[in-house]
Design a protein around this motif. Structure first.
Motif, PDB file in Angstrom:
ATOM      1  N   PRO A   1       0.809  -1.223   0.000  1.00  0.00           N
ATOM      2  CA  PRO A   1       0.000   0.000   0.000  1.00  0.00           C
ATOM      3  C   PRO A   1       0.840   1.270   0.000  1.00  0.00           C
ATOM      4  CG  PRO A   1      -0.411  -1.335   1.996  1.00  0.00           C
ATOM      5  CD  PRO A   1       0.523  -2.116   1.125  1.00  0.00           C
ATOM      6  N   ALA A   2       2.115   1.157   0.387  1.00  0.00           N
ATOM      7  CA  ALA A   2       2.987   2.346   0.435  1.00  0.00           C
ATOM      8  C   ALA A   2       3.296   2.907  -0.952  1.00  0.00           C
ATOM      9  CB  ALA A   2       4.289   2.002   1.148  1.00  0.00           C
ATOM     10  N   ILE A   3       3.004   2.148  -2.021  1.00  0.00           N
ATOM     11  CA  ILE A   3       3.282   2.687  -3.365  1.00  0.00           C
ATOM     12  C   ILE A   3       2.269   3.768  -3.743  1.00  0.00           C
ATOM     13  CG2 ILE A   3       4.299   0.503  -4.182  1.00  0.00           C
ATOM     14  CD1 ILE A   3       1.725   0.207  -5.938  1.00  0.00           C
TER      15      ILE A   3
ATOM     16  N   LYS B   1      -7.339   6.444  -4.729  1.00  0.00           N
ATOM     17  CA  LYS B   1      -7.712   5.157  -4.131  1.00  0.00           C
ATOM     18  C   LYS B   1      -6.951   4.032  -4.839  1.00  0.00           C
ATOM     19  CE  LYS B   1     -12.018   3.847  -4.850  1.00  0.00           C
ATOM     20  NZ  LYS B   1     -13.490   3.865  -4.791  1.00  0.00           N
ATOM     21  N   ASN B   2      -6.742   4.237  -6.147  1.00  0.00           N
ATOM     22  CA  ASN B   2      -6.129   3.191  -6.966  1.00  0.00           C
ATOM     23  C   ASN B   2      -4.902   3.702  -7.700  1.00  0.00           C
ATOM     24  OD1 ASN B   2      -8.429   1.633  -6.433  1.00  0.00           O
ATOM     25  ND2 ASN B   2      -9.490   2.509  -8.188  1.00  0.00           N
ATOM     26  N   VAL B   3      -4.061   2.755  -8.068  1.00  0.00           N
ATOM     27  CA  VAL B   3      -3.023   3.027  -9.067  1.00  0.00           C
ATOM     28  C   VAL B   3      -3.650   2.630 -10.397  1.00  0.00           C
ATOM     29  CG1 VAL B   3      -0.750   2.358  -9.888  1.00  0.00           C
ATOM     30  CG2 VAL B   3      -1.196   2.491  -7.426  1.00  0.00           C
TER      31      VAL B   3
ATOM     32  N   ILE C   1      -5.035   5.205 -23.129  1.00  0.00           N
ATOM     33  CA  ILE C   1      -4.849   6.129 -24.246  1.00  0.00           C
ATOM     34  C   ILE C   1      -3.482   6.825 -24.148  1.00  0.00           C
ATOM     35  CG2 ILE C   1      -5.748   8.224 -25.362  1.00  0.00           C
ATOM     36  CD1 ILE C   1      -8.564   6.975 -24.359  1.00  0.00           C
ATOM     37  N   THR C   2      -3.144   7.311 -22.943  1.00  0.00           N
ATOM     38  CA  THR C   2      -1.856   8.011 -22.798  1.00  0.00           C
ATOM     39  C   THR C   2      -0.726   7.051 -22.395  1.00  0.00           C
ATOM     40  OG1 THR C   2      -2.244   8.433 -20.452  1.00  0.00           O
ATOM     41  CG2 THR C   2      -3.065  10.094 -21.997  1.00  0.00           C
ATOM     42  N   GLY C   3      -1.085   5.873 -21.862  1.00  0.00           N
ATOM     43  CA  GLY C   3      -0.069   4.934 -21.374  1.00  0.00           C
ATOM     44  C   GLY C   3       0.498   5.358 -20.025  1.00  0.00           C
ATOM     45  N   ARG C   4      -0.097   6.396 -19.423  1.00  0.00           N
ATOM     46  CA  ARG C   4       0.418   6.944 -18.168  1.00  0.00           C
ATOM     47  C   ARG C   4      -0.108   6.158 -16.964  1.00  0.00           C
ATOM     48  NH1 ARG C   4       0.816  11.004 -14.418  1.00  0.00           N
ATOM     49  NH2 ARG C   4      -1.397  11.107 -14.017  1.00  0.00           N
ATOM     50  N   VAL C   5       0.804   5.904 -16.000  1.00  0.00           N
ATOM     51  CA  VAL C   5       0.395   5.263 -14.749  1.00  0.00           C
ATOM     52  C   VAL C   5       0.230   6.361 -13.705  1.00  0.00           C
ATOM     53  CG1 VAL C   5       1.060   3.672 -12.905  1.00  0.00           C
ATOM     54  CG2 VAL C   5       1.602   3.119 -15.288  1.00  0.00           C
ATOM     55  N   GLY C   6      -0.945   6.456 -13.118  1.00  0.00           N
ATOM     56  CA  GLY C   6      -1.208   7.489 -12.113  1.00  0.00           C
ATOM     57  C   GLY C   6      -1.501   6.872 -10.757  1.00  0.00           C
ATOM     58  N   GLY C   7      -1.389   7.686  -9.722  1.00  0.00           N
ATOM     59  CA  GLY C   7      -1.787   7.245  -8.376  1.00  0.00           C
ATOM     60  C   GLY C   7      -0.671   6.637  -7.554  1.00  0.00           C
ATOM     61  N   ALA C   8       0.535   6.502  -8.147  1.00  0.00           N
ATOM     62  CA  ALA C   8       1.645   5.889  -7.411  1.00  0.00           C
ATOM     63  C   ALA C   8       2.734   6.924  -7.151  1.00  0.00           C
ATOM     64  CB  ALA C   8       2.229   4.729  -8.200  1.00  0.00           C
TER      65      ALA C   8
ATOM     66  N   GLY D   1      -4.482  -1.111  -1.329  1.00  0.00           N
ATOM     67  CA  GLY D   1      -4.855  -0.878   0.072  1.00  0.00           C
ATOM     68  C   GLY D   1      -5.910  -1.858   0.546  1.00  0.00           C
ATOM     69  N   ALA D   2      -5.961  -2.041   1.867  1.00  0.00           N
ATOM     70  CA  ALA D   2      -7.000  -2.896   2.456  1.00  0.00           C
ATOM     71  C   ALA D   2      -8.314  -2.131   2.490  1.00  0.00           C
ATOM     72  CB  ALA D   2      -6.610  -3.308   3.864  1.00  0.00           C
ATOM     73  N   ILE D   3      -9.386  -2.777   2.062  1.00  0.00           N
ATOM     74  CA  ILE D   3     -10.691  -2.111   1.993  1.00  0.00           C
ATOM     75  C   ILE D   3     -11.117  -1.595   3.365  1.00  0.00           C
ATOM     76  CG2 ILE D   3     -13.158  -2.512   1.639  1.00  0.00           C
ATOM     77  CD1 ILE D   3     -12.354  -4.469  -0.604  1.00  0.00           C
ATOM     78  N   GLU D   4     -10.894  -2.405   4.401  1.00  0.00           N
ATOM     79  CA  GLU D   4     -11.395  -2.065   5.744  1.00  0.00           C
ATOM     80  C   GLU D   4     -10.834  -0.749   6.279  1.00  0.00           C
ATOM     81  OE1 GLU D   4     -10.608  -6.537   5.802  1.00  0.00           O
ATOM     82  OE2 GLU D   4      -9.930  -4.788   4.718  1.00  0.00           O
TER      83      GLU D   4
END
Ligand SMILES: [Fe+2]
Length: 288
Positions: free
Chosen positions: A49-51, A57-59, A64-71, A117-120
């Protein structure tokens, strides 16, 4: 009655291809109990989850852009994340190609997401809380009547289950329940598009689906009394479901991959079961 089509073995997807589309369209779910998405050695450290950058909420991977977001990780881990998400997107597309050949050529690949991440542990407002029963709608990405078909994998490395509840109520019953809350199309759709709050103009359909999402989530009585069923997704399994029509709540678990596809309702076996047609029929007006 909520139907789960359970498919086992190496040719599971092909074996289910004669029934899968009709089960999915009728508001059921296809489960592959022993179809694990195998992670590569350099991907295993990403199950942490540290990433997360702490804001999303998500990575996620934008196809379309090939971009990874959220990390928030170094360049090497960022590249590994991109590879893992792309591999999963390809895997999910191949799976659906075998499972639902009827949809060939109609499925449009959208975001791939990883939920480390853990849902709880999430403290969220009721509207954002996916532990409450809801149907999916996208606030900033209008779909204009297209279906939301999602492929999930529980990739938890320590064998932890992912636990959902699904509603036994079908989409038609849900739409009738909240008919008076679906309202008329928002007049500010053009403004939200102009301000960049939505990608493209939000349609009457998108408005109605957002209102349905909120109506169910914010209705405490419904959350308590709705007929529902608990589903356990063991680590190493995958499942497929139309999350725009199936009431679902994610209760527990950690480390899931998810691939979203959009599909025009005309590609369905039974177009009359699409949320677009159901909402138009229930509300007595066109939504596109
Ligand atoms: Fe959802």
């Amino acid at each position: 009655m909520f139907e789960i089509l359970e498919l086992r073995g190496p040719v599971a997807a092909k074996a289910g291809s004669n029934r899968a589309a009709s089960v999915l369209e009728a508001g059921g779910l296809v489960l592959f109990p022993d179809m694990a998405f195998a992670l590569e050695a350099d991907e295993r450290p990403l199950l942490d989850p540290a990433i997360s950058n702490g804001k999303s909420k998500n990575v996620s991977l934008d196809p379309i852009t090939g971009r990874v977001g959220g990390a928030d990780v170094d360049a090497e881990a960022q590249a590994a994340l991109g590879r893992m998400l792309t591999r999963f997107a390809d895997y999910a597309e191949t799976l659906l190609g075998e499972l639902t050949p009827h949809y060939a050529g109609a499925l449009q690949r959208r975001r791939t997401s990883f939920r480390p991440g853990a849902i709880e542990n999430r403290a969220l407002s009721p509207r954002k809380d996916d532990r409450r029963l809801h149907t999916d709608a996208f606030p900033s990405n209008p779909v204009h009547g297209r279906r939301i078909l999602r492929v999930f994998a529980n990739v938890n490395p320590t064998g932890e289950d992912r636990i959902w509840e699904v509603g036994e109520e079908d989409f038609q019953t849900l739409a009738v329940r909240y008919r008076d809350r679906l309202g008329s199309p928002s007049r500010s759709a053009w403004l939200m598009e102009r301000l960049g709050l939505t990608k493209g103009r939000r349609s009457g359909y998108d408005d109605a689906m957002l209102r349905l999402h909120d109506a169910a989530k914010l209705d405490d009585g419904f959350q308590k009394s709705a007929p529902k069923r608990r589903i356990v997704f063991p680590a190493g399994c995958m499942w497929v479901v139309y999350t725009d029509s199936v009431l679902h709540a994610a209760l527990a678990g950690q480390h899931a991959l998810e691939q979203t596809f959009l599909m025009p309702p005309e590609a369905m076996e039974t177009v009359a079961l699409s949320p677009l047609r159901v909402l138009e029929q229930v509300g007595g007006r066109t939504l596109l």
